[in-house]
Structure formats: C-alpha cells, structure tokens
Scaffold this active site. Structure first.
Site, PDB file in Angstrom:
ATOM      1  N   SER A  35      77.619  -7.332  69.234  1.00 28.33           N
ATOM      2  CA  SER A  35      77.918  -6.371  68.173  1.00 28.33           C
ATOM      3  C   SER A  35      78.927  -6.885  67.159  1.00 28.33           C
ATOM      4  O   SER A  35      78.964  -6.407  66.029  1.00 28.33           O
ATOM      5  CB  SER A  35      78.436  -5.065  68.780  1.00 28.33           C
ATOM      6  OG  SER A  35      79.583  -5.299  69.572  1.00 28.33           O
ATOM      7  N   GLY A  72      75.759  -5.143  72.364  1.00 30.33           N
ATOM      8  CA  GLY A  72      75.728  -4.961  73.807  1.00 30.33           C
ATOM      9  C   GLY A  72      75.255  -6.177  74.575  1.00 30.33           C
ATOM     10  O   GLY A  72      75.271  -6.176  75.806  1.00 30.33           O
ATOM     11  N   ASN A 101      81.081  -9.008  76.043  1.00 28.83           N
ATOM     12  CA  ASN A 101      80.541  -7.961  76.915  1.00 28.83           C
ATOM     13  C   ASN A 101      80.548  -8.363  78.378  1.00 28.83           C
ATOM     14  O   ASN A 101      80.585  -7.504  79.263  1.00 28.83           O
ATOM     15  CB  ASN A 101      79.120  -7.588  76.472  1.00 28.83           C
ATOM     16  CG  ASN A 101      79.122  -6.809  75.172  1.00 28.83           C
ATOM     17  OD1 ASN A 101      79.777  -5.778  75.063  1.00 28.83           O
ATOM     18  ND2 ASN A 101      78.419  -7.315  74.178  1.00 28.83           N
ATOM     19  N   ASP A 185      86.769   3.215  67.576  1.00 26.60           N
ATOM     20  CA  ASP A 185      86.652   2.841  68.989  1.00 26.60           C
ATOM     21  C   ASP A 185      87.666   1.778  69.393  1.00 26.60           C
ATOM     22  O   ASP A 185      87.798   1.444  70.561  1.00 26.60           O
ATOM     23  CB  ASP A 185      85.235   2.361  69.317  1.00 26.60           C
ATOM     24  CG  ASP A 185      84.817   1.129  68.518  1.00 26.60           C
ATOM     25  OD1 ASP A 185      85.669   0.517  67.840  1.00 26.60           O
ATOM     26  OD2 ASP A 185      83.625   0.781  68.575  1.00 26.60           O
ATOM     27  N   HIS A 188      85.526  -2.520  67.558  1.00 27.10           N
ATOM     28  CA  HIS A 188      84.739  -3.169  66.520  1.00 27.10           C
ATOM     29  C   HIS A 188      85.494  -3.197  65.185  1.00 27.10           C
ATOM     30  O   HIS A 188      85.952  -2.150  64.719  1.00 27.10           O
ATOM     31  CB  HIS A 188      83.407  -2.450  66.346  1.00 27.10           C
ATOM     32  CG  HIS A 188      82.562  -2.504  67.576  1.00 27.10           C
ATOM     33  ND1 HIS A 188      82.557  -1.496  68.518  1.00 27.10           N
ATOM     34  CD2 HIS A 188      81.722  -3.460  68.031  1.00 27.10           C
ATOM     35  CE1 HIS A 188      81.736  -1.825  69.503  1.00 27.10           C
ATOM     36  NE2 HIS A 188      81.223  -3.007  69.233  1.00 27.10           N
TER      37      HIS A 188
END
Length: 211
Positions: A35, A72, A101, A185, A188
């Site tokens: 991402s 992801g 991840n 979040d 990001h």
C-alpha cells in the site's frame, strides 16, 4: 496495511506501451510493493510511483513504469505473483518494496528475508537490475526486533549486490511534524509526503538507469 487491492499490474501503463518500450530497448521499471506504493487513501496520480513517471518525463528519460503494487501484500504474496509479472512485463529494472506487512502480521523474519532474496534472484536471472527499498517498524516492536527487521533489507541487498534505499519513509516518519504527514490511520503517508518518498527512491534508482 489494508488488504484492499487498489490496483493491478500495469495500472498506469498499458501492455502495448510496455511491449513497445521493451522492444525499443527502453527501460521498463516494475514496482513490486504494497500500500505504500499503491496510492492507498490517495487520489489517482498522487502517489510516489506516478510522481516517478512525471519525473522521468521531465528529465527526458525514456522509460516505462509498471506499478504492480497491491495494498496488504506481503513478501510471500509478491514472490507468488512475481513470475507472471516477469513474463508479462519483461522489466529491465525492479523496485522491490515489500516487507512492512510481514512485520505487521508478525511473520518470521527468516521468511521475509528468503522471499526478498528469491524475488531479487529471479529478477536478476531475467536480466533486471534490482533496487531494494527498506522499511522500518516503530520502536514499540522492541529494540531487538526493530534492528533485525531493518537489517533484512541491507542483508538481501548485500547478498545479491543490489541497490538499496535504507528507509522509504526517511524525512516522513522521522520528520518533526511527522503526524501531519500521515493519514488518520497513522500508517499511510498523505499526498504531501509523496514527493519526499520519491526523493528517497530517486537517487538510487537514477544510478541504475541509462545516462
């Protein structure tokens, strides 16, 4: 990182254009990432990969960019996808941005290292030059894990004699105003951070491209 897929291989570059670039001997840069490279939470065109396309054009460097990043994705996911991407796009350069991840999911570091190593070796065997992009995890993961995770990228780069960007988010995650450069979040980066991310990648990538 979210598991939502925000794009597919070649999202910003048509297959015909890639084939034409390859046949003309022009560089084809394949970005294999998660991402952080897939424009998660951003408008189309705001991420560092499309900004890379613009910089190449501004500097009159004839190269095609394929963004094969999926939000992801893990290093194992990238490894599974990579043979088909190699066959389809025939990249001359591969920017490998995976691993974040793996850490978020607590996957063994040995697995991450092996996956990155095998992706790099496969790219090199196909004639591509590789730029490995490192990432770091927050201190709350513990000092030992943080150091060992960071070392994975340099270790793979050293073992394969690949180029290395030590930390993709340098000047973003460690900036004095870091929280203003991240989405809600806190994982990001925002659109405002993308030029800095490109500036972190660009010097090492430029060294690999034709003069």
């Amino acid at each position: 990182m979210t598991t939502a897929a925000l794009g597919s291989a070649g999202a910003w570059t048509g297959a015909a254009a890639q084939a034409q670039a390859a046949s003309a001997g022009k560089p084809v840069i394949l970005v294999l990432g998660d991402s952080l490279s897939a424009e998660y939470g951003l408008k189309r065109g705001e991420g560092w990969v499309p900004l890379l396309e613009k910089r190449l054009a501004q500097q009159k460097i004839a190269a095609s960019v394929v963004n094969a990043s999926i939000s992801g994705d893990t290093s194992s996911g990238g490894r599974a996808r990579f043979p088909a991407l190699l066959a389809q796009h025939k990249p001359s350069h591969v920017v490998l941005e995976l691993g974040a991840n793996d850490a978020l999911r607590g996957l063994p570091l040995s697995n991450t290292e092996d996956n990155l190593l095998q992706i790099t070796k496969a790219a090199q065997a196909a004639g591509a030059r590789v730029l490995i992009v490192g990432i770091q995890v927050p201190p709350n993961y513990g000092g030992d894990y943080t150091r060992r995770f960071e070392a994975v990228f340099a270790k793979v780069a050293g073992a394969t004699k690949s180029a290395l960007v030590p930390f993709l988010l340098k000047g973003v995650a460690d900036a004095p105003d870091a929280m203003t450069l991240f989405q809600s979040d806190r994982i990001h980066p925002t659109a405002a951070a993308q030029p800095q991310i490109l500036d972190n990648v660009w010097p090492e990538l430029r060294k690999l491209l034709p003069k």
